[in-house]
Design an enzyme around this catalytic site. Structure first.
Site, mmCIF file in Angstrom:
data_model
loop_
_atom_site.group_PDB
_atom_site.id
_atom_site.type_symbol
_atom_site.label_atom_id
_atom_site.label_comp_id
_atom_site.label_asym_id
_atom_site.label_seq_id
_atom_site.Cartn_x
_atom_site.Cartn_y
_atom_site.Cartn_z
ATOM 1 N N LYS A 175 0.847 -1.196 0.000
ATOM 2 C CA LYS A 175 0.000 0.000 0.000
ATOM 3 C C LYS A 175 0.884 1.249 0.000
ATOM 4 O O LYS A 175 1.985 1.207 0.536
ATOM 5 C CB LYS A 175 -0.916 0.005 1.231
ATOM 6 C CG LYS A 175 -1.742 -1.255 1.419
ATOM 7 C CD LYS A 175 -2.845 -1.382 0.392
ATOM 8 C CE LYS A 175 -3.700 -2.627 0.674
ATOM 9 N NZ LYS A 175 -4.811 -2.773 -0.285
ATOM 10 N N HIS A 294 -6.284 -13.393 -7.921
ATOM 11 C CA HIS A 294 -7.155 -12.434 -7.245
ATOM 12 C C HIS A 294 -8.540 -12.506 -7.874
ATOM 13 O O HIS A 294 -8.671 -12.735 -9.073
ATOM 14 C CB HIS A 294 -6.600 -11.011 -7.357
ATOM 15 C CG HIS A 294 -7.231 -10.065 -6.380
ATOM 16 N ND1 HIS A 294 -8.477 -9.521 -6.577
ATOM 17 C CD2 HIS A 294 -6.795 -9.587 -5.184
ATOM 18 C CE1 HIS A 294 -8.779 -8.741 -5.551
ATOM 19 N NE2 HIS A 294 -7.781 -8.765 -4.687
#
EC number: 4.1.1.39
Length: 475
Positions: A175, A294
């Protein structure tokens, strides 16, 4: 052949519209071991009988169309048609029922999830006679599943490659997910891996944007993981997202990852598509790469209870198409996931043989024969206080992935990774000693804080963080 389903040309052709149930509702049908079975939650329009609605689903997802056609006489519908063979009410829902449909194996191309879904969840979901339609489960017979390669490697081969046993694997999504330069991104990867994580991860929407082109990211991440491996003596990995706008570009990225010598790549299998995913999975097996999957976009398909497709179906499709990891919810974090439902599809991902169990949403017994299993990934809003519950819920064969729960540590990325590794090791040790993590988990974490200042700091930061919302997908 009964008069209702007679299709020989000698019978003659009578134009017009006929009821689907005359041909496609067959409650006397005995399913075959080779049939693909589907359980649909059907909400018909007012006035449409359940038998007609169930038959319409069977027809429109197999050989039927809205009117009689003369070319029906050139084939055998009895051989190729889907059949609605059972209907059961949904408790508490007067306007809904479960329609069970059997499809003959010859309707589907071997080794193609794309073709399977094009038929079973194709045009029928827009059918006007239905207010809503949801595919709850599929039974994939061994005769069909054996036409698929499945996961590139599977759980045991991955553990052998990594030389890591007896505990869940730890990961972290870097992040902020967008905006970092490639060098700063690689620095974050290095710090997390050095601190004790097994994997770091590209976020699902990190592909090749102007602020960070894919080749630069791949190079800096490879440098980071090799440096972390040298310092820790452990095998490390970073999920390099190979998802791209074309299959050719995707494969170019996977080839470059292999040339760098990294152990794992990543793909967004729903937005990328099943054809691309299966292509990449075959390449990964042939070239020794693990494949992380994902599920971006899944909630568009699976979150509503009345319409769409349950994630357990998407999970089965992924196991056939190919992937070594897939995100599967957390039960305790910020993303959707009721415990029994989640454990149901986690077993469908990992186990060889799964018994029918309606209490966990499993409508059919599923036999995967020898197809390798997939590691479920718990990710989304989790932190060190969740570690006991995650260890107890998912067990050893899982990946526990902390993004903000690593990078949000007040002392930095490496201490955040240390905190997660210490919490995990403490929970695994406590479990192995016979302690009940569901009851004593918080105490186990507090005890570990005494000899890990990094964990103590993390526990203080996240002691009040909770995501208390009711789940939408319940049984």
């Amino acid at each position: 052949m009964s008069p209702k389903t007679e299709t020989k040309a000698s019978v003659g052709f009578k134009a017009g519209v006929k009821d689907y149930r005359l041909t496609y509702y067959t409650p006397e049908y005995q399913t075959k071991d080779t049939d693909i079975l589907a359980a649909f939650r059907v909400t018909p329009q007012p006035g449409v009988p359940p038998e007609e609605a169930g038959a319409a689903v069977a027809a429109e997802s197999s050989t039927g169309t809205w009117t009689t056609v003369w070319t029906d006489g050139l084939t055998s519908l009895d051989r190729y048609k889907g059949r609605c063979y059972d209907i059961e009410p949904v408790p508490g829902e007067e306007s809904q029922f479960i329609a069970y449909v059997a499809y003959p194996l010859d309707l589907f191309e071997e080794g193609s999830v794309t073709n399977l879904f094009t038929s079973i969840v194709g045009n029928v979901f827009g059918f006007k006679a239905l207010r809503a339609l949801r595919l709850e489960d599929l039974r994939i017979p061994p005769a069909y599943s054996k036409t698929f390669q499945g996961p590139p490697h599977g759980i045991q081969v991955e553990r052998d490659k990594l030389n890591k046993y007896g505990r869940p694997l730890l990961g972290c999504t870097i992040k902020p997910k967008l905006g970092l330069s490639a060098k700063n991104y690689g620095r974050a990867v290095y710090e997390c891996l050095r601190g004790g994580l097994d994997f770091t991860k590209d976020d699902e929407n990190v592909n090749s944007q102007p602020f960070m082109r894919w080749r630069d990211r791949f190079v800096f991440c490879a440098e980071a993981l090799y440096k972390a491996q040298a310092e820790t003596g452990e095998i490390k990995g970073h999920y390099l997202n190979a998802t791209a706008g074309t299959c050719e570009e995707m494969m170019k990225r996977a080839v470059f990852a292999r040339e760098l010598g990294v152990p794992i790549v990543m793909h967004d299998y729903l937005t990328g598509g099943f054809t691309a995913n299966t292509t990449l999975a075959h390449y990964c097996r042939d070239n020794g790469l693990l494949l992380h999957i994902h599920r971006a976009m899944h909630a568009v398909i699976d979150r509503q209870r009345n319409h769409g497709m349950h994630f357990r179906v998407l999970a089965k499709a992924l196991r056939m198409s190919g992937g070594d990891h897939i995100h599967a919810g957390t039960v305790v974090g910020k993303l959707e996931g009721e415990r029994e439902v989640t454990l149901g599809f986690v077993d469908l991902l990992r186990d060889n043989y799964i018994e029918k169990d309606r209490s966990r949403g499993i409508y059919f017994t599923q036999d995967w024969v020898s197809m390798p299993g997939v590691l479920p990934v718990a990710s989304g809003g989790i932190h060190v206080w969740h570690m006991p519950a995650l260890t107890e819920i998912f067990g050893d064969d899982s990946v526990l992935q902390f993004g903000g729960g690593t990078l949000g540590h007040p002392w930095g990325n490496a201490p955040g990774a240390v905190a997660n590794r210490v919490a995990l090791e403490a929970c695994v040790q406590a479990r192995n000693e016979g302690r009940d993590l569901a009851r004593e988990g918080n105490e186990v974490v507090r005890e570990a804080c005494k000899w890990s200042p990094e964990l103590a700091a993390a526990c203080e930061v996240w002691k009040e963080i909770k995501f208390e919302f009711d789940t939408i997908d319940y049984l």
